[in-house]
Scaffold this active site. Structure first.
Site, PDB file in Angstrom:
ATOM      1  N   CYS A   2       0.709  -1.189  -0.146  1.00  0.00           N
ATOM      2  CA  CYS A   2      -0.056   0.058  -0.050  1.00  0.00           C
ATOM      3  C   CYS A   2       1.066   1.161  -0.133  1.00  0.00           C
ATOM      4  CB  CYS A   2      -0.568   0.253   1.352  1.00  0.00           C
ATOM      5  SG  CYS A   2      -1.850  -1.535   1.592  1.00  0.00           S
ATOM      6  N   ARG A  27       3.582   1.255  -6.885  1.00  0.00           N
ATOM      7  CA  ARG A  27       3.768   0.222  -5.932  1.00  0.00           C
ATOM      8  C   ARG A  27       2.599  -0.945  -6.032  1.00  0.00           C
ATOM      9  NH1 ARG A  27       6.257   2.414  -1.157  1.00  0.00           N
ATOM     10  NH2 ARG A  27       5.188   1.239   0.358  1.00  0.00           N
ATOM     11  N   TRP A  74      -3.698  -2.251  -1.532  1.00  0.00           N
ATOM     12  CA  TRP A  74      -3.368  -3.672  -2.289  1.00  0.00           C
ATOM     13  C   TRP A  74      -3.665  -4.547  -1.074  1.00  0.00           C
ATOM     14  CZ3 TRP A  74      -1.203  -6.096  -6.552  1.00  0.00           C
ATOM     15  CH2 TRP A  74      -0.623  -7.499  -6.390  1.00  0.00           C
ATOM     16  N   ASN A 100      -0.501   1.129   6.143  1.00  0.00           N
ATOM     17  CA  ASN A 100       0.329  -0.083   5.367  1.00  0.00           C
ATOM     18  C   ASN A 100       0.767  -0.950   6.228  1.00  0.00           C
ATOM     19  OD1 ASN A 100       1.671  -1.134   3.556  1.00  0.00           O
ATOM     20  ND2 ASN A 100       3.332   0.243   3.451  1.00  0.00           N
ATOM     21  N   GLY A 101       0.634  -2.385   6.265  1.00  0.00           N
ATOM     22  CA  GLY A 101       1.261  -3.387   6.849  1.00  0.00           C
ATOM     23  C   GLY A 101       0.128  -4.379   7.297  1.00  0.00           C
ATOM     24  N   GLU A 477      15.609 -22.771 -11.380  1.00  0.00           N
ATOM     25  CA  GLU A 477      14.889 -21.468 -11.241  1.00  0.00           C
ATOM     26  C   GLU A 477      16.108 -20.503 -11.436  1.00  0.00           C
ATOM     27  OE1 GLU A 477      12.204 -19.873 -11.203  1.00  0.00           O
ATOM     28  OE2 GLU A 477      12.711 -17.853 -10.145  1.00  0.00           O
ATOM     29  N   LYS A 481      15.948 -17.641 -14.467  1.00  0.00           N
ATOM     30  CA  LYS A 481      16.240 -16.257 -14.278  1.00  0.00           C
ATOM     31  C   LYS A 481      17.298 -15.643 -15.065  1.00  0.00           C
ATOM     32  CE  LYS A 481      13.882 -15.253 -12.374  1.00  0.00           C
ATOM     33  NZ  LYS A 481      12.544 -15.427 -11.656  1.00  0.00           N
ATOM     34  N   GLU A 484      16.251 -15.355 -18.749  1.00  0.00           N
ATOM     35  CA  GLU A 484      15.127 -14.671 -19.086  1.00  0.00           C
ATOM     36  C   GLU A 484      15.654 -13.109 -19.067  1.00  0.00           C
ATOM     37  OE1 GLU A 484      12.496 -14.812 -14.887  1.00  0.00           O
ATOM     38  OE2 GLU A 484      11.493 -14.210 -16.554  1.00  0.00           O
ATOM     39  N   HIS A 500      25.887 -38.046 -18.907  1.00  0.00           N
ATOM     40  CA  HIS A 500      24.881 -38.941 -19.978  1.00  0.00           C
ATOM     41  C   HIS A 500      24.506 -37.985 -21.373  1.00  0.00           C
ATOM     42  CE1 HIS A 500      24.279 -41.971 -17.244  1.00  0.00           C
ATOM     43  NE2 HIS A 500      23.836 -41.261 -16.250  1.00  0.00           N
ATOM     44  N   LYS A 598       4.279  -9.805 -17.747  1.00  0.00           N
ATOM     45  CA  LYS A 598       4.227 -10.105 -16.298  1.00  0.00           C
ATOM     46  C   LYS A 598       3.123 -11.217 -15.933  1.00  0.00           C
ATOM     47  CE  LYS A 598       5.434  -9.696 -11.925  1.00  0.00           C
ATOM     48  NZ  LYS A 598       6.600 -10.623 -11.541  1.00  0.00           N
TER      49      LYS A 598
HETATM   50  C1  F6R Z   1       9.692 -15.844 -14.538  1.00  0.00           C
HETATM   51  C2  F6R Z   1       8.241 -15.374 -14.272  1.00  0.00           C
HETATM   52  C3  F6R Z   1       7.305 -16.474 -14.999  1.00  0.00           C
HETATM   53  C4  F6R Z   1       6.188 -16.872 -14.077  1.00  0.00           C
HETATM   54  C5  F6R Z   1       5.096 -17.771 -14.940  1.00  0.00           C
HETATM   55  C6  F6R Z   1       3.934 -17.870 -14.212  1.00  0.00           C
HETATM   56  O1  F6R Z   1      10.471 -14.994 -13.793  1.00  0.00           O
HETATM   57  O2  F6R Z   1       7.977 -14.610 -13.639  1.00  0.00           O
HETATM   58  O3  F6R Z   1       7.861 -17.734 -15.450  1.00  0.00           O
HETATM   59  O4  F6R Z   1       6.654 -17.497 -12.990  1.00  0.00           O
HETATM   60  O5  F6R Z   1       4.615 -16.867 -15.861  1.00  0.00           O
HETATM   61  O6  F6R Z   1       3.220 -16.689 -13.691  1.00  0.00           O
HETATM   62  P1  F6R Z   1       2.128 -16.551 -12.382  1.00  0.00           P
HETATM   63  O7  F6R Z   1       3.079 -16.881 -11.343  1.00  0.00           O
HETATM   64  O8  F6R Z   1       1.685 -15.309 -12.367  1.00  0.00           O
HETATM   65  O9  F6R Z   1       1.321 -17.762 -12.666  1.00  0.00           O
END
Ligand code: F6R
Length: 603
Positions: A2, A27, A74, A100-101, A477, A481, A484, A500, A598
């Protein structure tokens, strides 16, 4: 999370607050509101939705005042709605607050006040602050704020106005940010510098439990014994753009740095009090004979980590399925299957489809979601919320970490309900999880080293990640990371698989990132490390049980000791920082990597 802005001064508070709220939009929020005070009392306008809608409301029914508080919400407790939006007022309309909190003991306070006749109108934890403040108010607002904060458990940044003390804007915080800005035209409170930067660059950073009393002509600070304290303002030299990112160059780095706080909030929500805890207490695992975790991208990787934790602790077989595959594979699930859906956004099309497929076959669906009110949260049978707050960088960091800790806690609680672990073992495992936020903070000591190391990695065409068991899961992961945001090809391999096939790709100067947090498997992964070094590779070795023979090609990052089942929460932060600094050294658009969105709401 928030956003808060407050103003008291010589100008109309309304445009100043609306403008401040716009500066806090980054935010993330689902509703917004404003309360101003003039000689007639409070005027409040608040509603679910965008700020433009709030502005429109204010334009249609104008309000004005010399003092006011505004808020972007939020949702954490209670869905996004007009009534749950801030500011909140006590029933006597005497005290207005923005918060906020998270108030962890809000249920207890609410019940106590309800017994005394207070009628609550919202489902939020925040309303108890306004109601409690009115309950305690004795003619001295500072004294009242001290009593209120003594009663609250959890985190808060608060802006408070009291009808009986006109011209005084009160601010107090614990574990959530709050600044006080000063200027000739009046004084401000805000969650963050961008909200006040158009008016002043002189700010005080508030410490926990300090109380600020702002009037139009000045600011005074008090401690919890109501004694005055001295503070020195700082001069901000940031631009608006960097101020939004808390002074960091990218949201991704800001979000990486927020992780100790996010872990703490999420763990508290599951172990201390709140809807997550209630759900964990009431869920009956004993009726399921199978667990399926389905998700996409990083959320899928969280599921891969969780598989090891569930299987080790609960002794139930767990399948982790890509949501995009699950829906087409005629999955073998029925009413005895628990299907866990993991999603930051709660809107990923493939995960939604997987959830609907699972429900149509009679499975029980439990989601782990960050966005309250999202489709997955609404449609699944039950939801645990990650308290990561809005995540702005496309590459997930803090939401992923929050997913991991909820999955660990779920596994421990289930193992206990299944009588696979004793009371003492449950206690010990949960306290190890509770120690993760502090341990994660220690990792930031490695930032300089990681930054320097990463600056020598920009030229790579390909980087390999290896680990075994749970370290392999988290290396997936790390690999995602890196690729991407840095656009460097990378692959994660289970160490034992190298011979292998993949080892044929190892040549002079190849970079291999190896992870080792399992004492039992250390010897195995070390032998993989030796094999790749002898073929000319450089190795970045991340772990907490490393005893390697020094080698020019070997660099080691030691992370704090922790039960290996929970170690991914620490190793992933090093992996995130490594990827971030490689991409930063390449000068890339880290927060918005090419071709990525996103929230992937299409198939
Ligand atoms: C990688 C990333 C994506 C999401 C994927 C699922 O950094 O952000 O691989 O993890 O698109 O998204 P959500 O979690 O929103 O279902």
């Amino acid at each position: 999370m928030c956003g808060i802005i407050g103003y008291v001064g010589y100008e109309d508070a309304v445009p100043i607050i609306l403008d401040g709220l716009k500066k806090l939009e980054y935010r993330g929020y689902d509703s917004a509101g404003i309360a101003v005070m003039d000689d007639q009392g409070f005027s409040v306008v608040k509603q679910k939705g965008r700020l433009t809608a709030l502005e429109e409301l204010v334009r249609k029914s104008p309000i004005a005042g010399y003092m006011g508080i505004g808020h972007t919400r939020w949702a954490t407790h209670g869905e996004p709605s007009d009534i749950n939006s801030h500011p909140h007022l006590g029933s006597k309309n005497k005290i207005a607050i923005v918060h906020n909190g998270i108030i962890e003991n809000f249920k207890q306070i609410k019940e106590r006040l309800e017994q005394k006749g207070t009628v609550f109108v919202s489902q939020t934890d925040s309303e108890v602050i306004a109601q409690l403040a009115e309950h305690y108010y004795n003619g001295d607002i500072i004294d009242t704020v001290i009593r209120v904060t003594n009663a609250l458990e959890g985190s808060y940044a608060l802006g408070i106005m009291c009808i009986d003390e006109p011209g005084k804007l009160i601010a107090v915080k614990k574990d959530n940010p709050l600044i006080v800005g000063i200027s000739d035209k009046g004084n401000f409170i805000a969650s963050d510098v961008p909200a006040v930067l158009a008016h002043t660059n002189k700010v005080y950073y508030m410490n926990d439990k300090e109380i600020a009393v702002l009037t139009k002509d000045g600011v005074s600070f008090f401690n919890t014994d109501n004694e005055p304290i001295e503070k020195t303002p700082e001069t901000i030299t940031w631009s608006i753009d960097s101020a939004e990112k808390g002074g960091y160059e990218h949201f991704m780095l800001k979000e990486i740095m927020e992780q100790p706080r996010v872990l703490k909030d999420t763990i508290n929500s599951a172990l201390r009090s709140g809807e997550n805890k209630n759900l964990l207490d009431s869920l009956d695992i004993t009726r399921f004979n199978r667990i399926v975790i389905t998700a996409c991208g990083s959320a899928y990787n969280a599921g891969m980590v969780a598989k090891y934790v569930f299987e080790r602790l609960c002794r139930i077989s767990v399948d982790v399925e890509l949501a995009s595959e699950f829906r087409y594979k005629d999955p073998i699930i029925d009413e005895n299957t628990l299907v866990i859906l993991v999603s930051q956004s709660g809107e990923t099309a493939d995960t939604i489809a997987a959830m609907r497929e699972a429900k149509s076959r009679g499975a029980y669906t439990l989601s782990i979601v960050n966005v309250i009110g999202s489709t997955i949260a609404k449609e699944s049978d039950a939801t645990l919320y990650t308290l990561a707050g809005p995540e702005i960088a496309v590459a997930t960091t803090k939401a992923f970490s929050a997913q991991l800790v909820l999955l660990y806690i779920l596994a421990v609680r289930f193992a206990h309900k299944l009588k696979r672990i004793t009371d003492d073992q449950q206690e010990e495992l949960l306290s190890e999880i509770a120690a993760l936020p502090d341990k994660s903070y220690e990792l930031f000591e490695h930032v300089d080293f990681i930054q320097k190391y990463a600056s020598n990695c920009v030229g790579y065409k390909s980087i390999f990640f290896i680990g075994r068991n749970i370290d392999y899961a988290i290396s997936m992961e790390g690999s995602l990371k890196l690729k991407e945001i840095s656009y460097i090809h990378s692959e994660a391999y289970a160490g034992g698989e190298l011979k292998h096939g993949t080892i044929s790709l190892i040549e002079e100067g190849t970079l291999v990132v190896a992870i080792s947090c399992s004492e039992k498997l250390y010897g195995k992964i070390y032998s993989n490390v030796e094999q790749v070094i002898s073929r000319g590779a450089r190795v970045l070795f991340i772990g907490n049980c490393i005893q390697a023979i020094p080698d020019d090609r070997l660099s080691i990052i030691e992370i704090p000791k922790v039960n290996e089942l929970f170690s991914p929460s620490l190793s992933v932060i090093v992996l995130q920082l490594f990827s971030y600094y490689v991409a930063a050294n390449k000068g890339l658009d880290i927060d918005k990597p090419r071709n990525l969105a996103k929230s992937v709401t299409v198939e």
